[in-house]
Each structure stands twice: as C-alpha cells, then as structure tokens.
Scaffold this active site. Structure first.
Site, PDB file in Angstrom:
ATOM      1  N   ASP A 194      54.174  35.885   4.398  1.00 55.87           N
ATOM      2  CA  ASP A 194      54.591  35.063   5.039  1.00 55.87           C
ATOM      3  C   ASP A 194      53.722  33.992   6.247  1.00 55.87           C
ATOM      4  O   ASP A 194      55.039  33.170   6.651  1.00 55.87           O
ATOM      5  CB  ASP A 194      55.922  36.330   6.877  1.00 55.87           C
ATOM      6  CG  ASP A 194      56.192  37.004   5.854  1.00 55.87           C
ATOM      7  OD1 ASP A 194      57.125  36.985   5.081  1.00 55.87           O
ATOM      8  OD2 ASP A 194      56.590  38.532   5.852  1.00 55.87           O
ATOM      9  N   HIS A 221      59.576  41.991   7.729  1.00 50.05           N
ATOM     10  CA  HIS A 221      59.083  40.840   6.446  1.00 50.05           C
ATOM     11  C   HIS A 221      60.481  41.804   5.588  1.00 50.05           C
ATOM     12  O   HIS A 221      60.685  41.815   4.164  1.00 50.05           O
ATOM     13  CB  HIS A 221      57.771  42.122   5.564  1.00 50.05           C
ATOM     14  CG  HIS A 221      57.952  41.310   4.208  1.00 50.05           C
ATOM     15  ND1 HIS A 221      57.844  39.776   4.304  1.00 50.05           N
ATOM     16  CD2 HIS A 221      58.718  41.044   2.618  1.00 50.05           C
ATOM     17  CE1 HIS A 221      57.140  39.505   3.090  1.00 50.05           C
ATOM     18  NE2 HIS A 221      58.088  40.518   2.229  1.00 50.05           N
TER      19      HIS A 221
HETATM   20  N1  NAI Z   1      54.631  42.353   0.937  1.00 51.36           N
HETATM   21  C1  NAI Z   1      54.574  41.458   0.063  1.00 51.36           C
HETATM   22  O1  NAI Z   1      54.898  40.499   1.153  1.00 51.36           O
HETATM   23  C2  NAI Z   1      55.692  41.335  -1.118  1.00 51.36           C
HETATM   24  C3  NAI Z   1      56.098  42.696  -1.510  1.00 51.36           C
HETATM   25  N2  NAI Z   1      56.069  42.707  -2.976  1.00 51.36           N
HETATM   26  C4  NAI Z   1      56.633  44.057  -3.559  1.00 51.36           C
HETATM   27  O2  NAI Z   1      55.746  44.411  -3.914  1.00 51.36           O
HETATM   28  C5  NAI Z   1      55.895  45.039  -5.374  1.00 51.36           C
HETATM   29  C6  NAI Z   1      54.877  44.815  -6.390  1.00 51.36           C
HETATM   30  O3  NAI Z   1      55.787  44.074  -7.053  1.00 51.36           O
HETATM   31  P1  NAI Z   1      55.186  43.574  -8.113  1.00 51.36           P
HETATM   32  O4  NAI Z   1      53.493  43.314  -9.037  1.00 51.36           O
HETATM   33  O5  NAI Z   1      56.143  41.822  -9.243  1.00 51.36           O
HETATM   34  O6  NAI Z   1      55.716  44.557  -9.915  1.00 51.36           O
HETATM   35  P2  NAI Z   1      56.103  44.715 -10.943  1.00 51.36           P
HETATM   36  O7  NAI Z   1      57.282  45.225 -11.588  1.00 51.36           O
HETATM   37  O8  NAI Z   1      55.373  43.512 -11.207  1.00 51.36           O
HETATM   38  O9  NAI Z   1      54.023  45.755 -10.516  1.00 51.36           O
HETATM   39  C7  NAI Z   1      54.897  46.819 -10.226  1.00 51.36           C
HETATM   40  C8  NAI Z   1      54.069  47.743 -10.891  1.00 51.36           C
HETATM   41  O10 NAI Z   1      53.675  49.084  -9.746  1.00 51.36           O
HETATM   42  C9  NAI Z   1      53.778  50.571 -10.951  1.00 51.36           C
HETATM   43  N3  NAI Z   1      54.035  51.667 -10.832  1.00 51.36           N
HETATM   44  C10 NAI Z   1      55.651  51.716 -10.601  1.00 51.36           C
HETATM   45  N4  NAI Z   1      55.324  53.209 -10.162  1.00 51.36           N
HETATM   46  C11 NAI Z   1      53.765  53.814  -9.773  1.00 51.36           C
HETATM   47  C12 NAI Z   1      53.288  54.685  -8.958  1.00 51.36           C
HETATM   48  N5  NAI Z   1      54.532  55.935  -9.125  1.00 51.36           N
HETATM   49  N6  NAI Z   1      52.142  54.779  -9.137  1.00 51.36           N
HETATM   50  C13 NAI Z   1      51.725  53.785  -9.390  1.00 51.36           C
HETATM   51  N7  NAI Z   1      52.164  51.971  -9.548  1.00 51.36           N
HETATM   52  C14 NAI Z   1      53.355  52.849 -10.225  1.00 51.36           C
HETATM   53  C15 NAI Z   1      54.622  49.740 -12.149  1.00 51.36           C
HETATM   54  O11 NAI Z   1      54.032  50.159 -13.753  1.00 51.36           O
HETATM   55  C16 NAI Z   1      54.166  48.329 -12.015  1.00 51.36           C
HETATM   56  O12 NAI Z   1      53.078  47.744 -13.137  1.00 51.36           O
HETATM   57  C17 NAI Z   1      57.701  45.295  -4.947  1.00 51.36           C
HETATM   58  O13 NAI Z   1      58.124  46.266  -4.467  1.00 51.36           O
HETATM   59  C18 NAI Z   1      57.422  43.885  -4.174  1.00 51.36           C
HETATM   60  O14 NAI Z   1      58.789  44.069  -4.076  1.00 51.36           O
HETATM   61  C19 NAI Z   1      56.265  41.496  -3.293  1.00 51.36           C
HETATM   62  C20 NAI Z   1      55.935  40.010  -2.916  1.00 51.36           C
HETATM   63  C21 NAI Z   1      55.671  40.080  -1.961  1.00 51.36           C
HETATM   64  O1  OAA Z   2      61.047  38.503  -1.515  1.00 52.25           O
HETATM   65  C1  OAA Z   2      60.610  39.507  -2.628  1.00 52.25           C
HETATM   66  O2  OAA Z   2      61.285  40.891  -3.100  1.00 52.25           O
HETATM   67  C2  OAA Z   2      59.188  39.336  -2.707  1.00 52.25           C
HETATM   68  C3  OAA Z   2      58.615  39.190  -0.955  1.00 52.25           C
HETATM   69  O3  OAA Z   2      59.026  39.987  -0.321  1.00 52.25           O
HETATM   70  C4  OAA Z   2      58.321  38.324  -1.035  1.00 52.25           C
HETATM   71  O4  OAA Z   2      58.336  36.992  -1.633  1.00 52.25           O
HETATM   72  O5  OAA Z   2      57.733  37.788   0.249  1.00 52.25           O
END
Ligand code: NAI
Ligand code: OAA
Length: 373
Positions: A194, A221
């Site tokens: 953010d 967030h």
């Molecule tokens: N805090 C923030 O600003 C943001 C948060 N996110 C969040 O981050 C998370 C991950 O996003 P991406 O990497 O794009 O998803 P993705 O689906 O590409 O990767 C997620 C990974 O987590 C793994 N996973 C699932 N269960 C697991 C477990 N029990 N233990 C270990 N690994 C496990 C999966 O196998 C996968 O490799 C989502 O929840 C997304 O919404 C995404 C962008 C910004």
């Molecule tokens: O928007 C989403 O789902 C992933 C996220 O938290 C971000 O990009 O800030």
C-alpha cells in the site's frame, strides 16, 4: 575447514557429489542434515524462511531474499514445487545458503531456528472477489503455519502477507496466544505494498522520483480500510481536492486494479514480492540494531480503540518496538466514508475504525470455529 578439504581426493569427491545431485539443497529426511549441507559463503547473518515459496509472490520473494546480504540461511517451504524453486534460487552466487522443504511433514524442519518467517502462503483473489472471500481457505493455512512457528521458532519475527491481512493477523495472534508464545511485537502484517503504491501514484502526480516520496498508509489492508495520509507526505506538499480523491481511490483499489488486469491469473505478485523484500530488509536491519527504522505495518495496537491497526512502527531487535501515533489528520482523512461492498456505515466512527471493527467482529466467530475444528 577440514584439514583434507583442499586435497585432490576431497575436491574430486565434492565435484562428484555436484555431478550426481539428488536434489542437493532439499531436506530429505534420510539424506542431508543441515550440518552436512555445503555452505556457499557461510556469511554471518539471519536465518529466514519463506513459507509459500513456490507461489507467485514466494518465488520472486525467495530470489530477492537470496540477494539480501543480511541473510545467511534461506529456507524455502511450500506444499508443492519447492525442489525446483530451491535448485533454481540456490544457483545464485550470493552468500545465503538455500535449503528447500516440501509438505507438512517438513514444516518443523523448515522453521526450526529461524529468526524471521515470511508467509505469502494462500490463495490469491480472482476478479469479482474481495479479500475476505479468501478467508475460509487462507485462515486454515495461516493457522497451521503459525502452529508450526509456535512450535519450532517461537521467538521468530513473523511477516504475514496472506490475505485477508485484516483477519489473518488476528488469527495468527490467537494461535500464538493458545500456544503461549504470543508477543505482539513479533507479529507484523505486511502492508508495504500500500505504501509502495501510494509513493508511486503520488510521485506521478507530483512529477518526482518515487524513491524520494514517503506516504504513511494506515488502517488496514482492504478497500476503504487502506487510508493514505496524504497530509503527511514527505517531502511536504499539497494536493487539490480532485487529486486527493483520485489518489485515495487509486491507492485503495490498487490490488483490484492488478487483479482485474491479470484477468483470472491471480493478484499482485511482483510488486508484492518487492514490497515484502523491502519490509523484510527493514525488519532485519532493526533486528541487527540499526536505529531509526520506521515502516508501516498492521500490528496489535493501542493507537485507536481497535486491537489491530496499521500505522508507522519503529522496528528494532525485538520487532515492532514502538507504535508511532497517527499524527494530525486533516478533514478528509478523518471523515466517515462509505463502507466497502455496500457495508453499512455507523454514524459516529471514522471509516477506518468502522471497517476494522467489522472485519474483526466478522473474524472472531470464524476463528473460534476454526480453532475448535
Ligand atoms: N499483503 C499484501 O499486500 C498482499 C497479499 N497477497 C496475498 O498473498 C497470498 C499469496 O499470493 P500469491 O503468491 O499470488 O498466490 P499463489 O497461489 O501464487 O501462491 C501461494 C502459494 O502458497 C502455497 N501454499 C498453500 N498452502 C500452503 C501451506 N499450508 N503451507 C505453505 N504453502 C502453502 C501454494 O502451494 C502456493 O505455492 C494470497 O493470499 C494473496 O491474496 C497478495 C498480494 C498483496
Ligand atoms: O488485491 C489483492 O487481492 C492482493 C493484495 O492484497 C494487493 O494487491 O494489495
């Protein structure tokens, strides 16, 4: 070094081991023990785990953490595909030793001894979903990982990325409380993206380099809980009402902008990995004892009446050593706003407070249910 380590036979044995690698960096229960792993550099530094390392965020984040000179040991854990990511990242000629771990049965080994655990594990959004729609799946994932943290590295600092951050952080806190290991200073929800978006969009409006801009972003967030404090931008500047409206809207909806552009292929991964690596680096510098490290993070807080709130925190050896006050808010920042996705507005509270209360109230019954299962 072993006295024979430079002898020809020793070197040939090492080369042979490299030519016949059985996933050399992967932790196989009966194969390599941590002490036997070849050290590439063995520089002093911190032990860091990326949990969810094979995902969209996890892979880029693993790469960036392998580049961080403060990291001496990098553990990559996921439930799938870690061997490939580990082999790939481990070929980077930086000093951190990389080890891979796969599946629940290796979670304990992955986490043991870690100083910092970064968690980007869990499902991402698709168009039309809110972050809260991820709750049912991701709450369970975060819960089981945090149980592992409580057991294997209870003193580690945790950077929690998995969405919905407004709910997964309280869940993690509850897991740690139940395990008797909870320390609010060590549990940090990652909201750095953010701030990165706010810096970028403000810099575009001002026509300056984004690296020169710092915008505090507080609240939470998700949607309207993301509140950029445009009255506190550094360097000091002012905006027209239209600019404030445009910037606030774009920053609050930055995640959705990426989700829609990716059209079903996930949410922000590259900018998120960049932001998470920046935040982890700040945590590591704080842990090293550097002074004056201040970042925004979603933490247990007394800045408002809410139990968790994103605001500026001073990072130190023990994590979030100090939660800084919000500072003066202008009328725009403190006025009540419309709720997200048609949520009702309560008359007496500011929009950040209101949405946080809703998010937390919604979380607790689910959390209790999950923890009972
Ligand atoms: N805090 C923030 O600003 C943001 C948060 N996110 C969040 O981050 C998370 C991950 O996003 P991406 O990497 O794009 O998803 P993705 O689906 O590409 O990767 C997620 C990974 O987590 C793994 N996973 C699932 N269960 C697991 C477990 N029990 N233990 C270990 N690994 C496990 C999966 O196998 C996968 O490799 C989502 O929840 C997304 O919404 C995404 C962008 C910004
Ligand atoms: O928007 C989403 O789902 C992933 C996220 O938290 C971000 O990009 O800030």
């Amino acid at each position: 070094m072993h006295p024979d380590a430079t002898s020809p036979s020793h070197r040939i044995a090492r080369v042979a081991a490299h030519l016949n690698p059985t996933r050399p960096q992967m932790e196989e229960p009966a194969a390599l023990r941590p002490a036997a792993c070849r050290a590439k550099g063995g520089a002093p530094g911190f032990k860091v785990a990326v949990v969810g390392a094979a995902g969209g965020i996890g892979q880029s984040l693993s790469l960036l953490m392998k580049m961080n000179p403060l990291v001496s040991v990098l553990h990559l854990y996921d439930v799938v595909n870690t061997p490939g990511v580990t082999a790939d990242v481990s070929h980077m000629d930086t000093s951190a030793v990389v080890r891979g771990f796969i599946g629940q049965q290796q979670l304990e080994a992955a986490l043991t001894g870690m100083d910092l655990v970064i968690i980007p594990a869990g499902l991402p959004r698709k168009p039309g979903m809110t972050r809260d729609d991820l709750f049912n799946k991701n709450a369970g994932i975060v819960r089981s990982i945090c149980e592992g943290v409580a057991k294997s590295c209870p003193n580690a600092i945790v950077n929690l990325i998995s969405n919905p951050v407004n709910s997964t952080v309280p869940i993690a806190a509850e897991v740690f409380k139940r395990a008797g290991t909870y320390c609010p200073k060590r549990l940090l929800g990652v909201t750095t993206l953010d701030v990165a978006r706010a810096n970028t969009f403000v810099a575009e409006v001002l026509g300056v380099d984004p690296r020169e801009v710092n915008v505090p972003v507080v609240g939470g967030h998700a949607g309207v809980t993301i509140l950029p404090l445009l009255s506190q931008v550094s360097p000091p500047c002012s905006f027209t009402p239209d600019e404030i409206s445009y910037l606030t809207n774009r920053i609050q909806n930055g995640g959705t902008e990426v989700v829609e552009a990716k059209a079903g292929a996930g949410s922000a991964t590259l900018s998120m990995a960049f932001a998470a690596a920046k935040f982890a680096d700040a945590c590591l510098r704080g842990m090293r004892g550097d002074a004056g490290i201040v970042e925004c993070s979603y933490v247990a807080s007394e800045v408002t009446e809410l139990p968790f709130f994103a605001s500026k925190v001073r990072l130190g050896r023990g994590g979030a050593e100090e939660i800084l006050p919000l500072g003066p808010l202008n009328d725009f920042e403190s006025r009540p706003g419309e709720g997200e996705e048609g949520a009702e507005r309560e008359h007496s509270e500011g929009r950040v407070v209101h949405e946080q209360v809703r998010s937390y109230e919604w979380t607790v019954p689910n959390l209790i249910q999950i923890c009972k299962d």
